[in-house]
Design an enzyme around this catalytic site. Structure first.
Site, PDB file in Angstrom:
ATOM      1  N   LYS A  17       4.655  12.486  -2.053  1.00  0.00           N
ATOM      2  CA  LYS A  17       5.608  11.449  -1.644  1.00  0.00           C
ATOM      3  C   LYS A  17       6.502  11.991  -0.536  1.00  0.00           C
ATOM      4  O   LYS A  17       6.939  13.136  -0.585  1.00  0.00           O
ATOM      5  CB  LYS A  17       6.461  11.000  -2.833  1.00  0.00           C
ATOM      6  CG  LYS A  17       5.681  10.272  -3.907  1.00  0.00           C
ATOM      7  CD  LYS A  17       6.595   9.526  -4.864  1.00  0.00           C
ATOM      8  CE  LYS A  17       7.257   8.340  -4.196  1.00  0.00           C
ATOM      9  NZ  LYS A  17       8.026   7.519  -5.168  1.00  0.00           N
ATOM     10  N   ARG A  68      -3.150   0.725  -9.789  1.00  0.00           N
ATOM     11  CA  ARG A  68      -2.082  -0.192 -10.172  1.00  0.00           C
ATOM     12  C   ARG A  68      -2.659  -1.585 -10.445  1.00  0.00           C
ATOM     13  O   ARG A  68      -3.760  -1.909  -9.989  1.00  0.00           O
ATOM     14  CB  ARG A  68      -1.047  -0.285  -9.035  1.00  0.00           C
ATOM     15  CG  ARG A  68      -0.509   1.064  -8.570  1.00  0.00           C
ATOM     16  CD  ARG A  68      -0.002   0.988  -7.129  1.00  0.00           C
ATOM     17  NE  ARG A  68       0.406   2.303  -6.625  1.00  0.00           N
ATOM     18  CZ  ARG A  68       1.646   2.773  -6.657  1.00  0.00           C
ATOM     19  NH1 ARG A  68       2.617   2.025  -7.152  1.00  0.00           N
ATOM     20  NH2 ARG A  68       1.934   3.976  -6.184  1.00  0.00           N
ATOM     21  N   ASP A  93       2.896  -4.133  -8.476  1.00  0.00           N
ATOM     22  CA  ASP A  93       2.388  -2.956  -7.763  1.00  0.00           C
ATOM     23  C   ASP A  93       2.970  -1.667  -8.312  1.00  0.00           C
ATOM     24  O   ASP A  93       2.524  -0.578  -7.934  1.00  0.00           O
ATOM     25  CB  ASP A  93       2.667  -3.063  -6.260  1.00  0.00           C
ATOM     26  CG  ASP A  93       4.142  -3.228  -5.948  1.00  0.00           C
ATOM     27  OD1 ASP A  93       4.703  -4.273  -6.322  1.00  0.00           O
ATOM     28  OD2 ASP A  93       4.740  -2.324  -5.343  1.00  0.00           O
ATOM     29  N   GLY A 132       8.306   6.261   6.312  1.00  0.00           N
ATOM     30  CA  GLY A 132       7.380   7.161   5.635  1.00  0.00           C
ATOM     31  C   GLY A 132       8.019   8.380   5.016  1.00  0.00           C
ATOM     32  O   GLY A 132       7.315   9.240   4.483  1.00  0.00           O
ATOM     33  N   GLY A 149       0.852  -1.185   0.000  1.00  0.00           N
ATOM     34  CA  GLY A 149       0.000   0.000   0.000  1.00  0.00           C
ATOM     35  C   GLY A 149       0.884   1.229   0.000  1.00  0.00           C
ATOM     36  O   GLY A 149       2.115   1.131  -0.024  1.00  0.00           O
ATOM     37  N   ARG A 196       4.679   5.662   1.998  1.00  0.00           N
ATOM     38  CA  ARG A 196       5.350   6.931   2.261  1.00  0.00           C
ATOM     39  C   ARG A 196       4.684   8.095   1.523  1.00  0.00           C
ATOM     40  O   ARG A 196       5.173   9.213   1.556  1.00  0.00           O
ATOM     41  CB  ARG A 196       6.829   6.842   1.892  1.00  0.00           C
ATOM     42  CG  ARG A 196       7.101   6.905   0.417  1.00  0.00           C
ATOM     43  CD  ARG A 196       8.577   6.946   0.079  1.00  0.00           C
ATOM     44  NE  ARG A 196       9.155   5.608   0.004  1.00  0.00           N
ATOM     45  CZ  ARG A 196      10.038   5.145   0.866  1.00  0.00           C
ATOM     46  NH1 ARG A 196      10.448   5.893   1.859  1.00  0.00           N
ATOM     47  NH2 ARG A 196      10.525   3.934   0.737  1.00  0.00           N
TER      48      ARG A 196
END
Length: 494
Positions: A123, A193, A262, A136, A101, A104
């Protein structure tokens, strides 16, 4: 993507956050972390125009610039934003991982523009429930590389995510070494995705998968809504777009390096720039990621990996479509990839017409480059000049005995073209980049940025946005890479 005239400002963005209306466990609402002393390093005019923003609204001392800085530092959100982290899974190096998932980054909001929807994804926004053992955070090194990659790919015409802005902060982040922290405001029409569908398939949540298919079609592919089997139609669309994407990677010497499912975009975009590389010397087995010991994601493996990843997506869609129909769609991948690759390579060789034997001519050219250890990009530029100069540059770039024989065949092939030599040279230089996002150049930009000098970042970004046009005084960015450039190793740490 086309860049149009714009007049909007940051505070005029309007958000329609459709992902937040999907079932609650598709995401977790998370507020971005606040970082110390966030400073903007660069704002992308291309990113501005994608959102319909006037780049001038971010001029020094403009209120929107300070608002953007605060957004990048987690100090504010724009009206209408609803930050969340998306849940998905995926196959990583061929092994299914259910615990994935946004670890970050946060989907801050979905902006509605005249050209459609754009996700704003921050991000380096801090930990989420999907961070696993991560902190993160994002570091300046990887953020610079992703920022420049979006500009470079867009400049080449390769489908890609973009970024609106890049910022650094005073956070110290532990990776292989202690590095400066950073944030990147990534833009994409969608962040859906392959792994989103894998998650629902593995969880046997077929009704929710149908909702996801409907969401993607309604939001991004409305022409597919009337299909007898929307899931099959969507899969066919993804197959075609993925084929064209990977054909472009192969034509321009790009190695993604982490083609996990992913990291595969349902819209056929280049997504998640990690230890990627544009090759210097032509090497079909190039593996820039030092953690890929078996070469699973080597340059020459990318077309096959794309097919494998699509087969995983197709399997995930079997609850919603006939398996045989999905398999039929999958068989369209290789012909579509070959057709697009042939088109791009003909253009790079200055060929307008399609003649039997062109594929072999291209393959033999690449064999020469591999034998010579020739620079992939400079060799094409030199070939473009060959017909209008004495060929000295080309002989320097491709110093092998077989070059003369190949050039004789190439010259014979050119007799079937209608363009004169000068027109062909101009056409070739319009598709063969002079300025390339080479790993050692990115490293120079990173080191300057870490030392507090963002001027090389801005200068290189401007060149990559239009990589085909020579500019006075910019020769260092187009120079042949030094021998030590080939020893730079990259990793997935970001």
């Amino acid at each position: 993507m086309p860049l149009r005239e714009v007049t909007m400002t940051l505070d005029s963005l309007r958000f329609d956050n459709a992902w937040a209306r999907l079932p609650e466990d598709f995401f977790t609402r998370v507020s971005p972390a606040t970082w110390k002393n966030t400073r903007l390093l660069d704002i992308s005019p291309r990113g501005c125009r994608a959102l319909g923003l006037d780049p001038a609204c971010f001029d020094d001392d403009a209120p929107a610039r300070e608002t953007l800085r605060q957004l990048m530092g987690g100090e504010t959100v724009l009206p209408g934003m609803a930050p969340l982290a998306q849940k998905y899974t995926g196959h990583q190096f061929g092994v299914y991982n259910p615990a994935l998932g946004d670890g970050r980054g946060l989907l801050m909001g979905e902006a509605q523009t005249a050209d459609g929807y754009w996700d704003l994804h921050l991000k380096g926004a801090g930990q989420t429930p999907y961070s696993r053992f991560g902190d993160g955070r994002a570091v300046l090194r990887s953020s610079v590389r992703e920022y420049l990659a979006g500009e470079a790919m867009a400049g080449l015409g390769v489908p890609t995510t973009l970024a609106l802005a890049l910022a650094t902060n005073d956070e110290k982040v532990q990776r292989e070494r202690v590095e400066p922290g950073a944030t990147l405001l990534r833009l994409a029409p969608s962040h859906v995705r392959f792994g989103h569908f894998e998650w629902l398939y593995q969880s046997r949540r077929h009704d929710d998968m149908r909702r996801l298919v409907d969401h993607v079609i309604e939001r991004h592919r409305p022409a597919l809504a009337a299909s007898e089997s929307p899931a099959e139609a969507l899969f066919g669309d993804v197959v075609a777009r993925t084929a064209r994407l990977i054909a472009a990677w192969q034509a321009y010497g790009f190695v993604h390096a982490v083609m996990n499912t992913d990291n595969m975009s349902i819209l056929g975009l280049t997504l998640d720039y990690g230890p990627y590389a544009f090759m210097d010397a032509y090497d079909p087995r190039l593996v820039p990621n030092h953690t890929d010991a078996n070469g699973r994601y080597a340059f020459d493996q990318q077309p096959g990996v794309g097919l494998w990843n699509l087969s995983v997506l197709g399997q995930s869609l079997t609850p919603l479509a006939e398996p045989d129909a999905l398999r039929d769609r999958l068989t369209e991948y290789e012909p579509a990839l070959q057709q697009e690759y042939a088109r791009l390579m003909r253009a790079r060789l200055g060929l307008e017409s399609v003649v039997e034997g062109d594929a072999q001519l291209v393959q033999d050219w690449l064999t020469l480059l591999a034998e010579a250890g020739a620079d992939y990009h400079r060799a094409f530029r030199a070939l473009g000049e060959w017909a209008v100069d004495d060929g000295e540059w080309l002989r320097q770039e491709v110093p092998v005995e077989g070059l003369s024989a190949w050039l004789s065949r190439y010259h014979e092939r050119l007799q079937e073209e209608e363009r004169d030599a000068a027109s062909r040279r101009d056409a070739m230089q319009a598709v063969n980049p002079l300025y390339v996002l080479r790993t050692h150049l990115a490293q120079q930009v990173i080191e300057a940025a870490e030392a507090g000098d963002e001027a090389p970042l801005v200068e290189f970004r401007r060149l990559l946005a239009d990589p085909f046009t020579a500019r006075p005084g910019m020769e260092r960015w187009a120079a042949a890479p030094p021998p030590q450039a080939s020893v730079i190793c990259l990793s997935c740490s970001s």
